[in-house]
Design a protein around this motif. Structure first.
Motif, mmCIF file in Angstrom:
data_model
loop_
_atom_site.group_PDB
_atom_site.id
_atom_site.type_symbol
_atom_site.label_atom_id
_atom_site.label_comp_id
_atom_site.label_asym_id
_atom_site.label_seq_id
_atom_site.Cartn_x
_atom_site.Cartn_y
_atom_site.Cartn_z
ATOM 1 N N LEU A 41 0.720 -1.047 -0.117
ATOM 2 C CA LEU A 41 -0.282 -0.264 -0.457
ATOM 3 C C LEU A 41 0.957 1.054 -0.280
ATOM 4 C CD1 LEU A 41 -3.277 1.343 0.304
ATOM 5 C CD2 LEU A 41 -2.539 1.064 2.809
ATOM 6 N N ASN A 42 0.851 1.778 -0.767
ATOM 7 C CA ASN A 42 1.429 3.109 -1.083
ATOM 8 C C ASN A 42 0.586 4.431 -1.105
ATOM 9 O OD1 ASN A 42 2.516 5.702 -2.033
ATOM 10 N ND2 ASN A 42 4.106 4.715 -2.510
ATOM 11 N N ALA A 43 0.854 5.168 0.553
ATOM 12 C CA ALA A 43 -0.401 5.704 0.762
ATOM 13 C C ALA A 43 0.118 6.958 -0.157
ATOM 14 C CB ALA A 43 0.172 6.417 2.010
ATOM 15 N N ALA A 44 0.569 7.558 -0.444
ATOM 16 C CA ALA A 44 1.554 8.517 -0.990
ATOM 17 C C ALA A 44 0.590 8.945 -2.517
ATOM 18 C CB ALA A 44 2.537 9.428 -1.336
ATOM 19 N N ALA A 47 -3.299 8.949 -1.683
ATOM 20 C CA ALA A 47 -3.313 10.510 -1.144
ATOM 21 C C ALA A 47 -3.187 10.950 -2.529
ATOM 22 C CB ALA A 47 -2.959 11.212 -0.490
ATOM 23 N N LEU A 48 -2.630 11.474 -3.766
ATOM 24 C CA LEU A 48 -2.018 11.710 -4.376
ATOM 25 C C LEU A 48 -1.987 11.723 -6.165
ATOM 26 C CD1 LEU A 48 0.991 13.832 -2.550
ATOM 27 C CD2 LEU A 48 -1.717 14.513 -2.973
ATOM 28 N N ALA A 77 -2.208 18.243 -7.659
ATOM 29 C CA ALA A 77 -0.495 18.396 -8.568
ATOM 30 C C ALA A 77 0.006 19.251 -7.948
ATOM 31 C CB ALA A 77 -0.381 18.532 -9.689
ATOM 32 N N GLN A 78 0.050 20.686 -7.339
ATOM 33 C CA GLN A 78 0.608 21.113 -6.194
ATOM 34 C C GLN A 78 0.975 20.532 -4.963
ATOM 35 O OE1 GLN A 78 -1.368 24.153 -5.875
ATOM 36 N NE2 GLN A 78 -0.642 25.635 -7.294
ATOM 37 N N LEU A 79 0.480 19.491 -4.940
ATOM 38 C CA LEU A 79 0.891 19.486 -3.770
ATOM 39 C C LEU A 79 1.129 18.255 -3.807
ATOM 40 C CD1 LEU A 79 0.315 18.796 -0.468
ATOM 41 C CD2 LEU A 79 -1.866 17.609 -1.179
ATOM 42 N N THR A 80 1.318 17.434 -4.957
ATOM 43 C CA THR A 80 2.104 16.016 -5.232
ATOM 44 C C THR A 80 3.926 16.476 -5.886
ATOM 45 O OG1 THR A 80 0.453 14.651 -6.056
ATOM 46 C CG2 THR A 80 2.612 14.103 -7.364
ATOM 47 N N ALA A 119 5.763 8.864 3.937
ATOM 48 C CA ALA A 119 5.003 7.965 3.182
ATOM 49 C C ALA A 119 5.754 6.989 2.705
ATOM 50 C CB ALA A 119 3.116 8.056 3.560
ATOM 51 N N ARG A 120 6.228 8.597 1.006
ATOM 52 C CA ARG A 120 6.519 7.755 0.278
ATOM 53 C C ARG A 120 7.506 7.823 -0.261
ATOM 54 N NH1 ARG A 120 5.442 9.963 -4.699
ATOM 55 N NH2 ARG A 120 3.584 11.387 -4.631
#
Length: 163
Positions: A41-44, A47-48, A77-80, A119-120
């Motif tokens: 599971l990749n939470a980042a 989420a993004l 996109a900005q948050l990523t 998380a990433r």
């Protein structure tokens, strides 16, 4: 989990999406259970990245309104991009998968960015709410927690407005 470079690529290719599990529950070492064996599971990513990949990068992910009335808006996109930058900065400071990071921030977008960056890269993060009044006692009350588990890094704020 893999670190995403600002270009959107990690050293190992693109950020890995979730991988399906092969077994829902493994009780072979009872009373210790293993859930969703073989899966990741990749939470980042959840989420993004998946929102950006599905064409929703221009939608608002965070609308922040601070105490003094300041506002900030982040699209997916900005948050990523901000999370990738933070993950790169953490990596340059020596944070790697499995390392521990203490997060002592008020409720600001940087707190979310920090948690998703951890998380990433697969770092374990522990969040201590940092919105208490600025007193020596507030800082001192937080110190025994990270000292007991020796984090590689602590992310804090210099100050936050309080009413």
């Amino acid at each position: 989990m893999q670190i995403m470079k600002r270009s959107g690529r990690s050293r190992h290719g693109n950020c890995c999406p979730n991988e399906d599990f092969t077994q829902t529950l493994d009780w072979s070492d009872a009373p210790f259970a293993k859930w969703f064996v073989g899966g990741t599971l990749n939470a980042a990513y959840n989420a993004l990245d998946r929102h950006v990949e599905n064409g929703l990068g221009d939608r608002v992910a965070i609308y922040f309104e601070g105490e003094p009335g300041d506002t900030r808006t982040y699209t997916y996109a900005q948050l990523t991009d901000e999370v990738k930058k933070a993950a790169n900065a953490f990596e340059s400071l020596g944070v790697a998968k499995g390392d521990r990071v203490a997060v002592y921030l008020p409720m600001i977008p940087e707190a979310v960015i920090t948690m998703l960056a951890c998380a990433r890269i697969g770092a374990i993060h522990s969040v201590v709410f940092g919105g208490f009044p600025r007193t020596p006692c507030a800082a001192a009350s937080m110190m025994p927690r990270p000292n007991s588990w020796s984090p590689r890094m602590a992310r804090t704020a210099a100050a936050s407005p309080a009413r």
